[in-house]
Design a protein around this motif. Structure first.
Motif, mmCIF file in Angstrom:
data_model
loop_
_atom_site.group_PDB
_atom_site.id
_atom_site.type_symbol
_atom_site.label_atom_id
_atom_site.label_comp_id
_atom_site.label_asym_id
_atom_site.label_seq_id
_atom_site.Cartn_x
_atom_site.Cartn_y
_atom_site.Cartn_z
ATOM 1 N N ALA A 94 0.830 -1.207 0.000
ATOM 2 C CA ALA A 94 0.000 0.000 0.000
ATOM 3 C C ALA A 94 0.867 1.261 0.000
ATOM 4 O O ALA A 94 0.608 2.218 -0.745
ATOM 5 C CB ALA A 94 -0.932 -0.009 1.210
ATOM 6 N N MET A 95 1.917 1.251 0.836
ATOM 7 C CA MET A 95 2.806 2.417 0.874
ATOM 8 C C MET A 95 3.607 2.526 -0.415
ATOM 9 O O MET A 95 3.917 3.642 -0.875
ATOM 10 C CB MET A 95 3.738 2.303 2.078
ATOM 11 C CG MET A 95 4.555 3.559 2.338
ATOM 12 S SD MET A 95 3.554 4.995 2.783
ATOM 13 C CE MET A 95 3.198 4.613 4.497
ATOM 14 N N ASP B 114 -5.707 14.493 -4.907
ATOM 15 C CA ASP B 114 -6.724 13.554 -5.380
ATOM 16 C C ASP B 114 -6.721 12.340 -4.452
ATOM 17 O O ASP B 114 -6.218 11.252 -4.780
ATOM 18 C CB ASP B 114 -6.429 13.156 -6.826
ATOM 19 C CG ASP B 114 -7.575 12.403 -7.463
ATOM 20 O OD1 ASP B 114 -8.566 12.123 -6.746
ATOM 21 O OD2 ASP B 114 -7.486 12.074 -8.662
ATOM 22 N N PHE B 115 -7.289 12.516 -3.265
ATOM 23 C CA PHE B 115 -7.250 11.472 -2.251
ATOM 24 C C PHE B 115 -8.163 10.292 -2.609
ATOM 25 O O PHE B 115 -7.913 9.165 -2.185
ATOM 26 C CB PHE B 115 -7.642 12.047 -0.891
ATOM 27 C CG PHE B 115 -6.713 13.124 -0.413
ATOM 28 C CD1 PHE B 115 -5.372 12.862 -0.209
ATOM 29 C CD2 PHE B 115 -7.171 14.407 -0.172
ATOM 30 C CE1 PHE B 115 -4.505 13.841 0.235
ATOM 31 C CE2 PHE B 115 -6.321 15.400 0.271
ATOM 32 C CZ PHE B 115 -4.982 15.120 0.466
ATOM 33 N N ASP C 163 -3.097 8.021 8.009
ATOM 34 C CA ASP C 163 -1.893 7.538 8.705
ATOM 35 C C ASP C 163 -0.696 7.507 7.751
ATOM 36 O O ASP C 163 0.426 7.870 8.128
ATOM 37 C CB ASP C 163 -2.148 6.149 9.284
ATOM 38 C CG ASP C 163 -3.173 6.179 10.409
ATOM 39 O OD1 ASP C 163 -3.361 7.270 10.987
ATOM 40 O OD2 ASP C 163 -3.799 5.133 10.676
ATOM 41 N N MET C 164 -0.917 7.070 6.508
ATOM 42 C CA MET C 164 0.172 7.030 5.536
ATOM 43 C C MET C 164 0.647 8.440 5.205
ATOM 44 O O MET C 164 1.854 8.681 5.063
ATOM 45 C CB MET C 164 -0.297 6.308 4.274
ATOM 46 C CG MET C 164 -0.631 4.837 4.498
ATOM 47 S SD MET C 164 -1.578 4.091 3.140
ATOM 48 C CE MET C 164 -0.413 4.258 1.809
ATOM 49 N N LEU C 165 -0.289 9.361 5.085
ATOM 50 C CA LEU C 165 0.088 10.748 4.810
ATOM 51 C C LEU C 165 0.891 11.338 5.960
ATOM 52 O O LEU C 165 1.857 12.090 5.752
ATOM 53 C CB LEU C 165 -1.166 11.578 4.555
ATOM 54 C CG LEU C 165 -0.960 13.061 4.235
ATOM 55 C CD1 LEU C 165 -0.119 13.229 2.984
ATOM 56 C CD2 LEU C 165 -2.300 13.768 4.082
ATOM 57 N N SER C 166 0.539 10.985 7.188
ATOM 58 C CA SER C 166 1.286 11.472 8.345
ATOM 59 C C SER C 166 2.712 10.924 8.346
ATOM 60 O O SER C 166 3.665 11.636 8.695
ATOM 61 C CB SER C 166 0.562 11.071 9.633
ATOM 62 O OG SER C 166 1.293 11.465 10.769
#
Length: 520
Positions: free
Chosen positions: A250-251, A265-266, A282-285
């Protein structure tokens, strides 16, 4: 009608761009550094120009000269300098030293007290060793009460990125051939730590196989700082996540589609990564905690401090005191005595006369430059008095024509003076061109507003908005109109985009996402 040639006498005035006039115009727009270099070149070419010298001699210098004189005298007399100093210590009445007390006194003078050769820790030691004191006094400007030393001499040297990597290479590349490849790749890094070399070209130039170059690059990407030797931003973030053991599929999809993150574009990102909104946050953080420029901490470029040309400070009577910075004023003298001495003998009179004319013109041009800067700066301070008192919200609209008409000069002259010139004010350090802004009309014919002040107000309104009450461009137009500023919506959008501020829809989405992250 017959054509014929006739002679007429007519007087006219015209401005001729002589080399001296062109030099004066160029001096106006020169920075302090450029002006210093130009004057140094003129002093080198012109024998009549010289820099002012400080003839004041410090006490330490005079003492040093006296010591040198004593040393030369001792050498002429055939004595050794050390012997002379020892003879001064030994001189005295030896009869007073016959008893024990005299021996103790002699031992104190010779600094040879055998009673306590190894003192305990509690006994106070001498604060400074004699050799260190002599080294300190021998330094330029050294000695007690002297402040002429340069603090840069005591600053530790910075380790460059390549040196930092070279220290780690032997641990991951034990083979000397691999280290050669690694050093070549390290030389291709930019200041941010990214590798812009073509691996095929590197392998061909080094005579190595492509597999060996890729293997060495994979080893180099494990070095500190994390993310170094990456070829793009996605690979840089992936290297850092791999070292943290967070590079899952995913990452990997997230860092592989950073262009979608830039467009915010989330929805597409959630679909590609196969995660919900909470996992995406969480990934964005985690991404925000990474370093996109791993080599930035090893920059070796020296930051140059800006020297203000004009200093503004409040005076006792409530007005503003405007003065030129003495550190940026050029200092050059014309040696009239040397000219009179040489021309008295009739040698090179034509050459020295030309040098004298050039030197006098240069000094007059420098004086005129200083006066022009002073006139322009004084008028700017008079026009922007409210800004100096209350801040950027009270910055008045100002153009070159207004200042030029006030000081009776041409607009081009004012433009040259304000280029690359800085003013130090109680509000901070500003370029002179900062005070020239576009005028924005006011509601119902009131006083016009400065474009910079309006941009500052838009930035403050957006910074104070809450996630539940994000201001649109139309809302900002209404708020500004209520405060007396007439502004179109497209102008607000243009100012907002110039300040790199997202739209209201994007800001609302980001503020809500950050609020959820803060709530967790």
């Amino acid at each position: 009608m017959a054509l014929s040639a006739n002679l007429y006498l007519r007087q006219s005035q015209s401005l001729v761009m002589t080399p001296q006039l062109m030099q004066s115009i160029q001096l106006l727009q020169m920075t302090h550094f450029e002006l210093t270099q130009f004057i140094a070149q003129e002093v080198e070419k012109n024998p009549l120009l010289e820099f002012p010298s400080n003839d004041a001699e410090t006490g330490s210098d005079r003492a040093g000269d006296e010591d040198d004189a004593h040393a030369r005298h001792a050498e002429e007399q055939g004595f050794d300098e050390d012997y002379d100093s020892r003879s001064e210590v030994m001189s005295g009445d030896w009869s007073d030293r016959a008893d024990g007390a005299g021996a103790v006194r002699m031992s104190d003078e010779l600094d040879a007290n055998y009673a306590n050769v190894f003192p305990d820790d509690g006994v106070p030691q001498r604060p400074d060793a004699p050799e260190l004191i002599s080294q300190w006094k021998s330094m330029p400007g050294g000695g007690e009460g002297a402040d002429g030393y340069d603090l840069d001499d005591f600053v530790a040297g910075q380790v460059s990125l390549r040196d930092h990597l070279a220290q780690q290479m032997p641990f991951v590349l034990p083979d000397m051939a691999d280290q050669l490849i690694g050093r070549y790749l390290a030389d291709q890094l930019d200041e941010a730590g990214y590798l812009h070399a073509d691996l095929n070209e590197a392998a061909e130039r080094l005579g190595a196989g492509m597999a060996d170059v890729e293997r060495v690059l994979a080893a180099l990407q494990t070095l500190d700082p994390p993310g170094v030797f990456a070829r793009n931003l996605s690979e840089c973030l992936a290297i850092q996540l791999r070292q943290k053991d967070r590079l899952d599929p995913a990452m990997q999809a997230f860092v592989g589609n950073l262009e979608l993150l830039a467009r915010r574009d989330f929805a597409t990102l959630k679909r590609l990564c196969g995660v919900d909104e909470e996992d995406l946050l969480d990934m964005l953080s985690e991404i925000r905690q990474l370093n996109p420029k791993p080599g930035s901490g090893f920059e070796t470029a020296v930051s140059e401090a800006i020297m203000p040309d004009v200093v503004v400070r409040p005076s006792a009577d409530g007005s503003w005191l405007v003065e030129l910075n003495p550190d940026t004023l050029p200092r050059v003298l014309v040696n009239q005595a040397y000219f009179a001495k040489v021309t008295k003998n009739g040698d090179d009179h034509a050459f020295l006369s030309e040098c004298l004319q050039t030197a006098n013109w240069l000094t007059r041009s420098l004086d005129q430059r200083a006066k022009t800067i002073m006139k322009v700066a004084t008028e700017i301070v008079r026009q922007q008095d409210a800004f100096l008192l209350h801040g950027v919200d009270h910055l008045r609209p100002l153009n070159l024509k207004t200042v030029a008409e006030a000081i009776k000069m041409h607009e081009s002259t004012v433009s040259r003076v304000t280029s690359n010139k800085y003013m130090l004010t109680p509000r901070g350090l500003f370029e002179l061109k900062y005070f020239f802004t576009v005028s924005i009309s006011a509601v119902e014919g009131g006083d016009s507003h400065s474009a910079e002040a309006v941009r500052h107000r838009i930035r403050a309104l957006i910074a104070q908005e809450s996630p539940d009450a994000v201001l649109s461009d139309d809302d900002i137009v209404d708020i500004l109109k209520g405060s007396g500023v007439e502004l179109a919506r497209r102008t607000v959008a243009k100012y907002r985009e110039a300040m790199n501020i997202a739209s209201s829809v994007q800001r609302r989405r980001e503020k809500r996402a950050l609020a959820k992250v803060a709530g967790f």
